[in-house]
Design an enzyme around this catalytic site. Sequence first.
Site, short mmCIF file in Angstrom:
data_model
loop_
_atom_site.label_atom_id
_atom_site.label_comp_id
_atom_site.label_asym_id
_atom_site.label_seq_id
_atom_site.Cartn_x
_atom_site.Cartn_y
_atom_site.Cartn_z
N GLU A 1 0.83 -1.20 0.00
CA GLU A 1 0.00 0.00 0.00
C GLU A 1 0.87 1.25 0.00
O GLU A 1 0.62 2.21 -0.75
CB GLU A 1 -0.93 0.01 1.21
CG GLU A 1 -1.84 1.23 1.25
CD GLU A 1 -2.56 1.39 2.58
OE1 GLU A 1 -3.74 1.81 2.56
OE2 GLU A 1 -1.95 1.12 3.64
N ASP B 1 -8.57 3.96 13.45
CA ASP B 1 -9.22 2.69 13.79
C ASP B 1 -8.15 1.87 14.51
O ASP B 1 -7.25 1.31 13.89
CB ASP B 1 -9.69 2.03 12.50
CG ASP B 1 -10.23 0.62 12.68
OD1 ASP B 1 -10.04 0.02 13.76
OD2 ASP B 1 -10.82 0.10 11.72
N ARG C 1 -5.17 11.82 12.15
CA ARG C 1 -6.32 12.54 12.70
C ARG C 1 -7.40 11.58 13.17
O ARG C 1 -8.16 11.85 14.11
CB ARG C 1 -6.91 13.49 11.66
CG ARG C 1 -7.49 12.76 10.47
CD ARG C 1 -8.41 13.57 9.59
NE ARG C 1 -8.91 12.73 8.52
CZ ARG C 1 -10.02 12.00 8.59
NH1 ARG C 1 -10.77 12.02 9.68
NH2 ARG C 1 -10.40 11.24 7.58
N CYS D 1 -6.39 9.92 6.66
CA CYS D 1 -6.37 9.68 8.10
C CYS D 1 -4.96 9.94 8.63
O CYS D 1 -4.77 10.76 9.52
CB CYS D 1 -6.81 8.26 8.41
SG CYS D 1 -8.52 7.91 7.97
N TRP E 1 -8.63 -1.42 -0.20
CA TRP E 1 -9.30 -0.20 -0.64
C TRP E 1 -10.55 -0.48 -1.46
O TRP E 1 -11.19 0.46 -1.95
CB TRP E 1 -8.32 0.65 -1.47
CG TRP E 1 -7.42 1.50 -0.62
CD1 TRP E 1 -6.18 1.18 -0.16
CD2 TRP E 1 -7.70 2.81 -0.13
NE1 TRP E 1 -5.67 2.21 0.59
CE2 TRP E 1 -6.58 3.23 0.62
CE3 TRP E 1 -8.79 3.67 -0.25
CZ2 TRP E 1 -6.52 4.47 1.25
CZ3 TRP E 1 -8.73 4.91 0.37
CH2 TRP E 1 -7.61 5.30 1.11
N TYR F 1 -4.32 9.90 -1.04
CA TYR F 1 -2.94 10.05 -0.54
C TYR F 1 -1.88 10.30 -1.62
O TYR F 1 -1.18 11.30 -1.60
CB TYR F 1 -2.54 8.81 0.25
CG TYR F 1 -3.31 8.61 1.52
CD1 TYR F 1 -2.92 9.23 2.70
CD2 TYR F 1 -4.42 7.77 1.55
CE1 TYR F 1 -3.62 9.03 3.89
CE2 TYR F 1 -5.13 7.56 2.73
CZ TYR F 1 -4.73 8.19 3.89
OH TYR F 1 -5.43 8.00 5.05
#
Length: 298
Positions: free
Chosen positions: A63, A203, A200, A179, A85, A127
């Site tokens: 990733e 999980d 920010r 995130c 994803w 990203y």
Amino acid sequence: MRLPEHQYLDLLAHVLENGDRRVDRTGVGTLSVFGAMCRFPLKDGQAPILTTKRVYWKTAVKEMLWFLTGGTSIQPLLRENVRIWTDWPLAKYRKATGEQISQADFEQRILDDDAFAAQWGELGPVYGKQWRKWLGADGKEYDQIAGVIEALKSNPASRRILFHGWNVPDIPDMALPPCHMVYQFHTTSDGRLNCMMFQRSCDILLGAPFNFTGAVALQLMLAQQAGFEPGEFIWAGGDVHLYLNHIEQAREQLTRTARPAPTMRLRRKAASIDEYTIDDFEVSGYDPHPPIRADVAV
């Protein structure tokens, strides 16, 4: 003996015991705390790949390598057997078409049909787009990763060596806003590169273990490209949460005994940051407990 992983386990227990019960965007619900930090030494190749459950570290590194391409389609990920994803474009496709296609069939269509992939496999300016192809108000594209490497080489004491993905005008078009949104770098007088990553939204059961691994893989690549040794990885979390359908899994993980961290190293120095592959990464001494299954909240 206290191992670095115990920081994560302590945080998981804290969220489980003290988290504020909240209704979240996904509708699943969470237990949430605000503000957390973990520090992981990377000395002698240590890597924060959790041992209290198996973390599929190759998936996390793949990733990260995909982020570095600047790509925004899930097609290259699926070609690498990375499916983390798929949930977002699949949900969008089902909502738009009314077709209750299975995930496997959807992924196969993405792989087989480039036109279908172009329409339904795109995640928007997520990203990689922001890291490598940030579109400025001047109409130019900016490569933040290249900027970091150049700064580490030319001005390593700078306090401005960072990149981020929170591009306000682009957020509405992203499948998921970033995130892990800010990475800042710091060098030491003895030639080590430290990284602090601010997340920010985290999980804690599913996301954090992947994010630790991917971030450290990036840190190793940047350190090597700029001529440093890895120093310390510092993770900082904003809204750190445990989904309500992950509670039993968290309790199970907390019954397990942490084992010594594995090591991660690069087998070679690539000619540039763009030329690393998964085969360049070697993880040794990884002896985890079995995996713990949990559903991703979309």
